[in-house]
Motif scaffolding. Structure first.
Motif, PDB file in Angstrom:
ATOM      1  N   ASP A  52      -3.151   8.829  -1.661  1.00 38.06           N
ATOM      2  CA  ASP A  52      -4.161   8.674  -2.706  1.00 38.06           C
ATOM      3  C   ASP A  52      -3.723   9.326  -4.023  1.00 38.06           C
ATOM      4  O   ASP A  52      -4.451   9.265  -5.012  1.00 38.06           O
ATOM      5  CB  ASP A  52      -5.493   9.293  -2.256  1.00 38.06           C
ATOM      6  N   ASP A  53      -2.554   9.943  -4.019  1.00 36.71           N
ATOM      7  CA  ASP A  53      -2.105  10.665  -5.224  1.00 36.71           C
ATOM      8  C   ASP A  53      -1.766   9.703  -6.358  1.00 36.71           C
ATOM      9  O   ASP A  53      -1.126   8.684  -6.134  1.00 36.71           O
ATOM     10  CB  ASP A  53      -0.844  11.484  -4.926  1.00 36.71           C
ATOM     11  N   ALA A  54      -2.222  10.067  -7.543  1.00 36.38           N
ATOM     12  CA  ALA A  54      -1.838   9.313  -8.750  1.00 36.38           C
ATOM     13  C   ALA A  54      -1.099  10.277  -9.664  1.00 36.38           C
ATOM     14  O   ALA A  54      -1.522  11.422  -9.847  1.00 36.38           O
ATOM     15  CB  ALA A  54      -3.076   8.772  -9.449  1.00 36.38           C
ATOM     16  N   LEU A  91     -10.243   4.843 -11.959  1.00 37.15           N
ATOM     17  CA  LEU A  91      -9.100   4.061 -11.482  1.00 37.15           C
ATOM     18  C   LEU A  91      -9.487   3.285 -10.223  1.00 37.15           C
ATOM     19  O   LEU A  91      -9.095   2.117 -10.053  1.00 37.15           O
ATOM     20  CB  LEU A  91      -7.921   4.991 -11.184  1.00 37.15           C
ATOM     21  N   ALA A  92     -10.260   3.933  -9.345  1.00 37.68           N
ATOM     22  CA  ALA A  92     -10.669   3.262  -8.094  1.00 37.68           C
ATOM     23  C   ALA A  92     -11.504   2.020  -8.420  1.00 37.68           C
ATOM     24  O   ALA A  92     -11.354   0.973  -7.768  1.00 37.68           O
ATOM     25  CB  ALA A  92     -11.449   4.220  -7.207  1.00 37.68           C
ATOM     26  N   ASP A  93     -12.371   2.122  -9.432  1.00 37.26           N
ATOM     27  CA  ASP A  93     -13.181   0.959  -9.835  1.00 37.26           C
ATOM     28  C   ASP A  93     -12.278  -0.173 -10.332  1.00 37.26           C
ATOM     29  O   ASP A  93     -12.489  -1.344 -10.007  1.00 37.26           O
ATOM     30  CB  ASP A  93     -14.162   1.331 -10.952  1.00 37.26           C
ATOM     31  N   ALA A  94     -11.267   0.187 -11.141  1.00 37.87           N
ATOM     32  CA  ALA A  94     -10.370  -0.831 -11.704  1.00 37.87           C
ATOM     33  C   ALA A  94      -9.603  -1.539 -10.583  1.00 37.87           C
ATOM     34  O   ALA A  94      -9.534  -2.778 -10.545  1.00 37.87           O
ATOM     35  CB  ALA A  94      -9.408  -0.182 -12.693  1.00 37.87           C
ATOM     36  N   GLY A 120     -18.763  -5.071  -3.452  1.00 38.91           N
ATOM     37  CA  GLY A 120     -18.037  -3.805  -3.448  1.00 38.91           C
ATOM     38  C   GLY A 120     -18.638  -2.792  -2.506  1.00 38.91           C
ATOM     39  O   GLY A 120     -19.830  -2.824  -2.210  1.00 38.91           O
ATOM     40  N   ALA A 121     -17.794  -1.904  -2.038  1.00 35.75           N
ATOM     41  CA  ALA A 121     -18.225  -0.852  -1.126  1.00 35.75           C
ATOM     42  C   ALA A 121     -18.370   0.440  -1.911  1.00 35.75           C
ATOM     43  O   ALA A 121     -17.931   0.512  -3.049  1.00 35.75           O
ATOM     44  CB  ALA A 121     -17.179  -0.694  -0.035  1.00 35.75           C
ATOM     45  N   PRO A 122     -19.024   1.458  -1.340  1.00 35.39           N
ATOM     46  CA  PRO A 122     -19.116   2.727  -2.048  1.00 35.39           C
ATOM     47  C   PRO A 122     -17.718   3.240  -2.396  1.00 35.39           C
ATOM     48  O   PRO A 122     -16.775   3.031  -1.644  1.00 35.39           O
ATOM     49  CB  PRO A 122     -19.792   3.663  -1.056  1.00 35.39           C
ATOM     50  N   LEU A 123     -17.608   3.891  -3.532  1.00 38.35           N
ATOM     51  CA  LEU A 123     -16.304   4.390  -3.988  1.00 38.35           C
ATOM     52  C   LEU A 123     -15.638   5.249  -2.929  1.00 38.35           C
ATOM     53  O   LEU A 123     -16.276   6.043  -2.280  1.00 38.35           O
ATOM     54  CB  LEU A 123     -16.515   5.251  -5.221  1.00 38.35           C
ATOM     55  N   GLY A 124     -14.364   5.078  -2.801  1.00 42.21           N
ATOM     56  CA  GLY A 124     -13.614   5.914  -1.875  1.00 42.21           C
ATOM     57  C   GLY A 124     -13.566   5.336  -0.483  1.00 42.21           C
ATOM     58  O   GLY A 124     -12.737   5.709   0.320  1.00 42.21           O
ATOM     59  N   LYS A 125     -14.452   4.418  -0.178  1.00 44.29           N
ATOM     60  CA  LYS A 125     -14.444   3.818   1.148  1.00 44.29           C
ATOM     61  C   LYS A 125     -14.414   2.299   1.030  1.00 44.29           C
ATOM     62  O   LYS A 125     -15.369   1.618   1.397  1.00 44.29           O
ATOM     63  CB  LYS A 125     -15.689   4.247   1.955  1.00 44.29           C
ATOM     64  N   PRO A 126     -13.352   1.785   0.438  1.00 42.58           N
ATOM     65  CA  PRO A 126     -13.320   0.335   0.293  1.00 42.58           C
ATOM     66  C   PRO A 126     -13.304  -0.355   1.653  1.00 42.58           C
ATOM     67  O   PRO A 126     -12.529   0.024   2.516  1.00 42.58           O
ATOM     68  CB  PRO A 126     -12.017   0.072  -0.464  1.00 42.58           C
ATOM     69  N   THR A 127     -14.203  -1.294   1.835  1.00 40.42           N
ATOM     70  CA  THR A 127     -14.221  -2.054   3.082  1.00 40.42           C
ATOM     71  C   THR A 127     -13.433  -3.322   2.856  1.00 40.42           C
ATOM     72  O   THR A 127     -13.885  -4.235   2.197  1.00 40.42           O
ATOM     73  CB  THR A 127     -15.674  -2.415   3.466  1.00 40.42           C
ATOM     74  N   LEU A 128     -12.223  -3.330   3.384  1.00 36.22           N
ATOM     75  CA  LEU A 128     -11.341  -4.454   3.096  1.00 36.22           C
ATOM     76  C   LEU A 128     -11.674  -5.660   3.959  1.00 36.22           C
ATOM     77  O   LEU A 128     -12.095  -5.523   5.090  1.00 36.22           O
ATOM     78  CB  LEU A 128      -9.900  -4.026   3.329  1.00 36.22           C
ATOM     79  N   ILE A 129     -11.470  -6.824   3.360  1.00 37.42           N
ATOM     80  CA  ILE A 129     -11.580  -8.068   4.112  1.00 37.42           C
ATOM     81  C   ILE A 129     -10.184  -8.403   4.604  1.00 37.42           C
ATOM     82  O   ILE A 129      -9.237  -8.380   3.813  1.00 37.42           O
ATOM     83  CB  ILE A 129     -12.089  -9.197   3.190  1.00 37.42           C
ATOM     84  N   ASN A 130     -10.041  -8.723   5.872  1.00 34.79           N
ATOM     85  CA  ASN A 130      -8.690  -8.942   6.388  1.00 34.79           C
ATOM     86  C   ASN A 130      -8.108 -10.277   6.012  1.00 34.79           C
ATOM     87  O   ASN A 130      -8.774 -11.234   5.910  1.00 34.79           O
ATOM     88  CB  ASN A 130      -8.655  -8.780   7.885  1.00 34.79           C
ATOM     89  N   LYS A 138      -7.309   5.007  -3.280  1.00 38.86           N
ATOM     90  CA  LYS A 138      -6.214   4.288  -3.961  1.00 38.86           C
ATOM     91  C   LYS A 138      -5.147   3.824  -2.972  1.00 38.86           C
ATOM     92  O   LYS A 138      -4.661   2.688  -3.038  1.00 38.86           O
ATOM     93  CB  LYS A 138      -5.569   5.154  -5.056  1.00 38.86           C
ATOM     94  N   GLY A 139      -4.803   4.706  -2.026  1.00 42.97           N
ATOM     95  CA  GLY A 139      -3.759   4.351  -1.058  1.00 42.97           C
ATOM     96  C   GLY A 139      -4.145   3.144  -0.225  1.00 42.97           C
ATOM     97  O   GLY A 139      -3.321   2.254   0.045  1.00 42.97           O
ATOM     98  N   VAL A 140      -5.404   3.100   0.181  1.00 40.55           N
ATOM     99  CA  VAL A 140      -5.897   1.983   0.996  1.00 40.55           C
ATOM    100  C   VAL A 140      -5.815   0.679   0.203  1.00 40.55           C
ATOM    101  O   VAL A 140      -5.346  -0.354   0.705  1.00 40.55           O
ATOM    102  CB  VAL A 140      -7.353   2.257   1.449  1.00 40.55           C
TER     103      VAL A 140
END
Ligand code: TMP
Ligand code: ASP
Length: 254
Positions: free
Chosen positions: A31-33, A226-229, A244-254, A47-49
Motif C-alpha cells: 500500500d506504500d506510495a 489517491l484511493a478514490d482516483a 464503489g466500496a468503502p475506502l480501503g476495502k475495495p470489493t473487486l469484481i473478478n 492501493k496495493g489491492v
C-alpha cells in the motif's frame, strides 16, 4: 513466525518472493506510495489491492493481443504469479501528450499533444534519481543492444496503442506511462517481455472531459484522495462495482 517463503527483492511499492516453480516469482503489491525518489511517502489503504487487479487486467489484455509479458495468474488480493525475468535497468517511458518532466524540460503546457508518441529512457538507479539517458548511453553501457532497443520500442508502442484504446473507451486520456522490460530465455533463445506492473502508479491518466487527474500525480501534487482516483479507474474498467466500496476495502469484481 518463520517467513513462508524467501524474499528476493523489495522495492518501494512491491515485494518479490520466490515462486512455487523455478522461473516464477510471486509479486506482492504494497500500500506504500512514494514520489520524488521516496522523499514523499505515505501508506494508501487499498492501493496495493487495486494495482494488483489493474496490472492483472492490463497484462491479461496484452497477452490476449499477443504482447508478451510476465503475468501468469493472480493468486490473491495482493499477489500475482509472474515469470522471473532479468530486468533491463531502464524505465521505458512513452508520451502522447506533454506532462511532468517533459513539460518542465521543454516549457510545454501540460496536455499539449505531441506530434507522435515519444519513447524515452531513464536509467533505473535510485541513488542517481533515475536520470534520463539516450540510446547511445544504453548501447555504450551495455544495458541493451540495438536489436533489443528495436524490440523495446516495438513493445512500448504496442502497449501504448493498447492502453490508449482501452482508456479512451472509458473516457480517460493516456497522457504517458512507464514500463519495464525483462529478458527471458527459452534455451539459448532470448526474448524481451513486458514486466513490472501497469497501473495508475506508472501512468498519467486524465479524465477525457474534465482533465481531472486519476493517477499518482494526485499523490505527488496533493490533489485529493489517491484511493478514490484509482478506484474510479477500476470502476470505469468494470473491475469495481459502480457504487464503489468503502475506502480501503475495495470489493473487486473478478
Ligand atoms: P515524468 O514526466 O516524471 O518523467 O514521468 C513520466 C511517466 O513515467 C509518468 O507516467 C510517471 C511515470 N513514472 C514512473 O512510473 N516512475 C518514476 O519513477 C517516474 C519519475 C515516472
Ligand atoms: N517512483 C518514484 C518514487 O517512488 C518517483 C515517482 O513515481 O514520482 O519516488
Amino acid at each position: 513466525m518463520a517467513p513462508r517463503r524467501k524474499k528476493i527483492y523489495e522495492g518501494k511499492a512491491k515485494i518479490l518472493y520466490e515462486g512455487p516453480e523455478p522461473g516464477t516469482l510471486v509479486q506482492y503489491f504494497k500500500d506504500d506510495a512514494t514520489a520524488f525518489n521516496a522523499q514523499k511517502k505515505d501508506v494508501i489503504d487499498g492501493k496495493g489491492v487495486l494495482n494488483n487487479r489493474l496490472s492483472e487486467f492490463f497484462m491479461t489484455g496484452l497477452t490476449n493481443i499477443g504482447v508478451p509479458n510476465h503475468f501468469i495468474r493472480r493468486i490473491n488480493m495482493r499477489e500475482q504469479l509472474i515469470r522471473q525475468v532479468e530486468i533491463i535497468p531502464l524505465e521505458v517511458i512513452v508520451r502522447n501528450f506533454a506532462a511532468g518532466s517533459m513539460s518542465k524540460r521543454l516549457g510545454l503546457e501540460e496536455g499539449t499533444p505531441l506530434p507522435r508518441p515519444i519513447v524515452e529512457y531513464s536509467y533505473k538507479n535510485d541513488d542517481l534519481g533515475d536520470p534520463m539517458v539516450s540510446e547511445e548511453y544504453v548501447i555504450a553501457f551495455g544495458w541493451a543492444n540495438q536489436q533489443d532497443l528495436d524490440d523495446i520500442v516495438s513493445l512500448a508502442l504496442r502497449v501504448n496503442d493498447f492502453l490508449s484504446g482501452v482508456f479512451y473507451g472509458v473516457g480517460i486520456k493516456l497522457i504517458d506511462f512507464k514500463i519495464e522490460i525483462g529478458r527471458v530465455w527459452d534455451g539459448d533463445f532470448m526474448r524481451l517481455i513486458v514486466a513490472d506492473e501497469i497501473s495508475p502508479d506508472s501512468c498519467r491518466l486524465w479524465d477525457a472531459k474534465t482533465g481531472q487527474k486519476l493517477d499518482k500525480d494526485v499523490f505527488r501534487r496533493d490533489l485529493g484522495s489517491l484511493a478514490d482516483a484509482y478506484s474510479e479507474v477500476a470502476r470505469r474498467l468494470g473491475l469495481l462495482p459502480a457504487q464503489g466500496a468503502p475506502l480501503g476495502k475495495p470489493t473487486l469484481i473478478n
